[in-house]
Write a protein that holds these residues in place. Structure first.
Motif, PDB file in Angstrom:
ATOM      1  N   LEU A  20      31.486 -11.821 -13.512  1.00  0.00           N
ATOM      2  CA  LEU A  20      32.161 -10.731 -13.907  1.00  0.00           C
ATOM      3  C   LEU A  20      33.465 -10.333 -13.024  1.00  0.00           C
ATOM      4  O   LEU A  20      34.089  -9.459 -13.230  1.00  0.00           O
ATOM      5  N   ALA A  21      33.468 -11.283 -11.896  1.00  0.00           N
ATOM      6  CA  ALA A  21      34.612 -11.198 -11.143  1.00  0.00           C
ATOM      7  C   ALA A  21      35.905 -10.967 -11.679  1.00  0.00           C
ATOM      8  O   ALA A  21      36.215 -11.969 -12.721  1.00  0.00           O
ATOM      9  N   GLY A  22      36.968 -10.172 -11.245  1.00  0.00           N
ATOM     10  CA  GLY A  22      38.054  -9.956 -12.073  1.00  0.00           C
ATOM     11  C   GLY A  22      38.022  -9.088 -13.138  1.00  0.00           C
ATOM     12  O   GLY A  22      39.200  -8.524 -13.510  1.00  0.00           O
ATOM     13  N   TRP A  23      36.790  -8.791 -13.777  1.00  0.00           N
ATOM     14  CA  TRP A  23      36.692  -7.615 -14.803  1.00  0.00           C
ATOM     15  C   TRP A  23      37.329  -6.553 -14.535  1.00  0.00           C
ATOM     16  O   TRP A  23      37.061  -5.958 -13.301  1.00  0.00           O
ATOM     17  N   ARG A  24      38.194  -5.802 -15.450  1.00  0.00           N
ATOM     18  CA  ARG A  24      38.484  -4.492 -15.198  1.00  0.00           C
ATOM     19  C   ARG A  24      37.327  -3.516 -15.471  1.00  0.00           C
ATOM     20  O   ARG A  24      36.488  -3.591 -16.118  1.00  0.00           O
ATOM     21  N   VAL A  25      37.400  -2.376 -14.262  1.00  0.00           N
ATOM     22  CA  VAL A  25      36.333  -1.448 -14.450  1.00  0.00           C
ATOM     23  C   VAL A  25      36.909  -0.019 -14.780  1.00  0.00           C
ATOM     24  O   VAL A  25      37.711   0.422 -13.953  1.00  0.00           O
ATOM     25  N   GLU A  34      39.033  -3.573 -10.077  1.00  0.00           N
ATOM     26  CA  GLU A  34      38.311  -4.838 -10.563  1.00  0.00           C
ATOM     27  C   GLU A  34      36.979  -5.227  -9.925  1.00  0.00           C
ATOM     28  O   GLU A  34      37.216  -4.944  -8.662  1.00  0.00           O
ATOM     29  N   VAL A  35      36.181  -5.904 -10.360  1.00  0.00           N
ATOM     30  CA  VAL A  35      35.106  -6.576  -9.809  1.00  0.00           C
ATOM     31  C   VAL A  35      35.566  -7.473  -8.825  1.00  0.00           C
ATOM     32  O   VAL A  35      35.921  -8.550  -9.270  1.00  0.00           O
ATOM     33  N   ASP A  36      34.998  -7.256  -7.647  1.00  0.00           N
ATOM     34  CA  ASP A  36      35.426  -8.267  -6.551  1.00  0.00           C
ATOM     35  C   ASP A  36      34.236  -9.173  -6.621  1.00  0.00           C
ATOM     36  O   ASP A  36      34.479 -10.505  -6.566  1.00  0.00           O
ATOM     37  N   GLU A  70      32.456  -4.937 -22.555  1.00  0.00           N
ATOM     38  CA  GLU A  70      33.124  -5.565 -23.512  1.00  0.00           C
ATOM     39  C   GLU A  70      33.868  -6.956 -23.249  1.00  0.00           C
ATOM     40  O   GLU A  70      34.799  -7.093 -22.373  1.00  0.00           O
ATOM     41  N   HIS A  71      33.194  -7.853 -23.515  1.00  0.00           N
ATOM     42  CA  HIS A  71      33.284  -9.232 -23.122  1.00  0.00           C
ATOM     43  C   HIS A  71      34.612  -9.676 -23.654  1.00  0.00           C
ATOM     44  O   HIS A  71      35.118 -10.452 -22.760  1.00  0.00           O
ATOM     45  N   GLY A  72      35.038  -9.640 -24.672  1.00  0.00           N
ATOM     46  CA  GLY A  72      36.364 -10.105 -24.988  1.00  0.00           C
ATOM     47  C   GLY A  72      37.650  -9.431 -24.332  1.00  0.00           C
ATOM     48  O   GLY A  72      38.510 -10.163 -23.918  1.00  0.00           O
ATOM     49  N   TYR A  77      32.345  -0.220 -18.332  1.00  0.00           N
ATOM     50  CA  TYR A  77      32.674   1.056 -18.509  1.00  0.00           C
ATOM     51  C   TYR A  77      31.405   1.592 -17.638  1.00  0.00           C
ATOM     52  O   TYR A  77      30.268   1.374 -17.869  1.00  0.00           O
ATOM     53  N   LEU A  78      31.961   2.695 -16.993  1.00  0.00           N
ATOM     54  CA  LEU A  78      30.941   3.178 -16.261  1.00  0.00           C
ATOM     55  C   LEU A  78      30.506   4.711 -16.876  1.00  0.00           C
ATOM     56  O   LEU A  78      31.604   5.269 -17.546  1.00  0.00           O
ATOM     57  N   SER A  79      29.547   5.378 -16.373  1.00  0.00           N
ATOM     58  CA  SER A  79      29.196   6.652 -16.679  1.00  0.00           C
ATOM     59  C   SER A  79      29.574   7.698 -15.860  1.00  0.00           C
ATOM     60  O   SER A  79      29.392   8.899 -15.763  1.00  0.00           O
ATOM     61  N   LEU A  80      30.603   7.218 -14.810  1.00  0.00           N
ATOM     62  CA  LEU A  80      31.290   8.114 -13.630  1.00  0.00           C
ATOM     63  C   LEU A  80      32.857   8.421 -14.193  1.00  0.00           C
ATOM     64  O   LEU A  80      33.312   7.801 -14.776  1.00  0.00           O
ATOM     65  N   THR A  81      33.192   9.486 -13.354  1.00  0.00           N
ATOM     66  CA  THR A  81      34.387   9.865 -13.619  1.00  0.00           C
ATOM     67  C   THR A  81      35.043   9.143 -12.425  1.00  0.00           C
ATOM     68  O   THR A  81      34.709   8.757 -11.443  1.00  0.00           O
ATOM     69  N   LYS A  82      36.541   9.224 -12.220  1.00  0.00           N
ATOM     70  CA  LYS A  82      37.373   8.922 -11.153  1.00  0.00           C
ATOM     71  C   LYS A  82      36.937   9.564  -9.866  1.00  0.00           C
ATOM     72  O   LYS A  82      36.899   9.062  -8.851  1.00  0.00           O
ATOM     73  N   GLY A  83      36.862  10.847 -10.079  1.00  0.00           N
ATOM     74  CA  GLY A  83      36.549  11.794  -9.093  1.00  0.00           C
ATOM     75  C   GLY A  83      35.352  11.432  -8.416  1.00  0.00           C
ATOM     76  O   GLY A  83      34.966  11.427  -7.123  1.00  0.00           O
TER      77      GLY A  83
END
Length: 116
Positions: A20-25, A34-36, A70-72, A77-83
């Motif tokens: 998952l490294a580099g995947w957008r969160v 991004e996942v480190d 979303e693998h493609g 996606y998280l259940s959390l808000t940015k705040g």
């Protein structure tokens, strides 16, 4: 979030062994980074997210906060808000990741921060 904060939920489409490294969160209201690095170990699964200039640091997010992948698109996606993510305890070191009190504080924060 799932019942177990340190496990990916059964409906999030996580495939064990996927790098998952580099995947957008994405939070519910926008991108957080991004996942480190990550772990998909049973009962010890998490994401270390590099939030870049937005927060100036890395965040440890329990896998239970992942709602779907979303693998493609290589997007998580998280259940959390940015705040909620912004106000979470910052992840400072690898040793901290194993600290039971830090982990308990982190789970308590996310579980009371909003709807799961």
């Amino acid at each position: 979030m799932t019942d177990s904060p340190w496990c990916f939920g059964p409906t999030c489409d996580h495939v064990i062994g996927t790098d998952l490294a580099g995947w957008r969160v994405e939070a519910t209201d926008g991108r957080i980074g991004e996942v480190d690095e990550h772990s998909d170990e049973r009962d010890d699964a998490y994401l270390v997210v590099d939030a870049g200039a937005w927060i100036f640091g890395k965040l440890l997010i329990p896998a239970g906060a992942v709602t779907r992948m979303e693998h493609g698109e290589q997007t998580i996606y998280l259940s959390l808000t940015k705040g909620q993510v912004e106000d979470a305890p910052q992840h400072l070191s690898t040793q901290q990741r194993a600290d039971p009190q830090y982990r308990a504080d982190l789970v308590a924060f996310y579980w009371q921060a909003g709807p799961c």
